[in-house]
Design an enzyme around this catalytic site. Structure first.
Site, PDB file in Angstrom:
ATOM      1  N   ARG A  61       6.876   1.813   2.709  1.00 27.29           N
ATOM      2  CA  ARG A  61       6.824   1.799   4.177  1.00 27.29           C
ATOM      3  C   ARG A  61       7.165   0.432   4.756  1.00 27.29           C
ATOM      4  O   ARG A  61       7.566   0.340   5.918  1.00 27.29           O
ATOM      5  CB  ARG A  61       5.473   2.336   4.669  1.00 27.29           C
ATOM      6  CG  ARG A  61       5.352   3.849   4.469  1.00 27.29           C
ATOM      7  CD  ARG A  61       4.082   4.409   5.063  1.00 27.29           C
ATOM      8  NE  ARG A  61       2.896   3.935   4.398  1.00 27.29           N
ATOM      9  CZ  ARG A  61       2.363   4.470   3.299  1.00 27.29           C
ATOM     10  NH1 ARG A  61       2.929   5.518   2.738  1.00 27.29           N
ATOM     11  NH2 ARG A  61       1.273   3.972   2.758  1.00 27.29           N
ATOM     12  N   GLU A  98      -8.473  -0.190  -7.202  1.00 27.93           N
ATOM     13  CA  GLU A  98      -9.873   0.184  -7.393  1.00 27.93           C
ATOM     14  C   GLU A  98     -10.074   0.693  -8.833  1.00 27.93           C
ATOM     15  O   GLU A  98     -11.013   0.324  -9.516  1.00 27.93           O
ATOM     16  CB  GLU A  98     -10.237   1.259  -6.375  1.00 27.93           C
ATOM     17  CG  GLU A  98     -11.723   1.450  -6.221  1.00 27.93           C
ATOM     18  CD  GLU A  98     -12.031   2.491  -5.154  1.00 27.93           C
ATOM     19  OE1 GLU A  98     -11.103   2.930  -4.458  1.00 27.93           O
ATOM     20  OE2 GLU A  98     -13.212   2.853  -5.050  1.00 27.93           O
TER      21      GLU A  98
HETATM   22  P1  AMP Z   1      -3.772  -3.056  -0.401  1.00 32.01           P
HETATM   23  O1  AMP Z   1      -2.958  -3.511  -1.574  1.00 32.01           O
HETATM   24  O2  AMP Z   1      -5.131  -2.580  -0.785  1.00 32.01           O
HETATM   25  O3  AMP Z   1      -3.794  -4.063   0.720  1.00 32.01           O
HETATM   26  O4  AMP Z   1      -3.067  -1.746   0.160  1.00 32.01           O
HETATM   27  C1  AMP Z   1      -1.947  -1.842   0.982  1.00 32.01           C
HETATM   28  C2  AMP Z   1      -0.903  -0.831   0.599  1.00 32.01           C
HETATM   29  O5  AMP Z   1      -1.454   0.456   0.362  1.00 32.01           O
HETATM   30  C3  AMP Z   1       0.095  -0.678   1.715  1.00 32.01           C
HETATM   31  O6  AMP Z   1       1.396  -0.573   1.140  1.00 32.01           O
HETATM   32  C4  AMP Z   1      -0.311   0.591   2.422  1.00 32.01           C
HETATM   33  O7  AMP Z   1       0.811   1.330   2.815  1.00 32.01           O
HETATM   34  C5  AMP Z   1      -1.154   1.352   1.411  1.00 32.01           C
HETATM   35  N1  AMP Z   1      -2.454   1.797   1.947  1.00 32.01           N
HETATM   36  C6  AMP Z   1      -3.679   1.354   1.539  1.00 32.01           C
HETATM   37  N2  AMP Z   1      -4.669   1.959   2.193  1.00 32.01           N
HETATM   38  C7  AMP Z   1      -4.088   2.806   3.060  1.00 32.01           C
HETATM   39  C8  AMP Z   1      -4.578   3.734   4.056  1.00 32.01           C
HETATM   40  N3  AMP Z   1      -5.883   3.905   4.284  1.00 32.01           N
HETATM   41  N4  AMP Z   1      -3.684   4.431   4.780  1.00 32.01           N
HETATM   42  C9  AMP Z   1      -2.352   4.260   4.560  1.00 32.01           C
HETATM   43  N5  AMP Z   1      -1.829   3.429   3.646  1.00 32.01           N
HETATM   44  C10 AMP Z   1      -2.671   2.710   2.896  1.00 32.01           C
END
Ligand code: AMP
Length: 173
Positions: A61, A98
């Protein structure tokens, strides 16, 4: 500042992709040219203000927002992709989820040494993905000048995991 049109268009989808996750679905923003353009405008202004010389999009995205930004800013676009998608010589970074790990990659010639990179994704959660993208950029000799996203999930405290990264999020949940 004008109202952020995208905020009202973020759709909450409970229990996707697994139970307990509230997924922030951004597809309605892509279907609204005015809201989509506003997001691209605001993040592009931030990238230019930070002195970006290349826009780095995080698969997948991040590509949706990063490519129009690169065209608007008249800057090159570089990709951070998931494991096994890039055809040419590449470097790899792993980060913790996680449960388990994830891996992202960049082509070795995606950036020029010393180039100022602005990294883009749709959403900041724990910061694991953004952190891995920063490490890829730095290993290629680039300088990360900022990270821009539409949505920040503040309860996951991604900023704390990325203390040296200038983060711009257009909306918080
Ligand atoms: P993080 O690495 O935990 O910061 O997760 C970010 C990535 O995971 C991004 O590329 C987001 O598109 C996706 N992502 C994580 N949590 C969500 C959520 N609740 N809704 C949509 N996309 C998420």
């Amino acid at each position: 500042m004008a109202e952020l049109l995208a905020r009202a268009l973020v759709r909450d989808v409970p229990d996707f992709p697994k139970p307990g996750i509230l997924f922030k679905d951004i597809t309605p923003i892509l279907e609204d040219p005015e809201a989509f353009q506003q997001v691209v405008d605001l993040l592009s202004e931030d990238a230019i203000a930070k002195g970006a010389e290349v826009i780095v999009g995080i698969e997948s995205r991040g590509f949706l927002f990063g490519t129009p930004m690169a065209l608007q800013c008249k800057l090159p676009f570089a990709m951070t992709r998931k494991l096994g998608k890039l055809p040419f010589e590449r470097i790899t970074e792993e980060y913790a989820l996680e449960y388990g790990t994830n891996t992202v990659e960049m082509h070795v010639d995606a950036l020029k040494p010393g180039q100022k990179a602005y990294i883009v994704d749709d959403l900041l959660a724990t910061g694991g993905t953004a952190g891995a993208a920063c490490r890829l950029v730095e290993r290629l000799g680039g300088e990360v000048v900022g990270f821009g996203c539409m949505i920040e999930l503040t309860f996951l405290d991604g900023r704390a995991a990325l203390p040296n990264l200038p983060i711009t999020a257009l909306m918080e949940f």
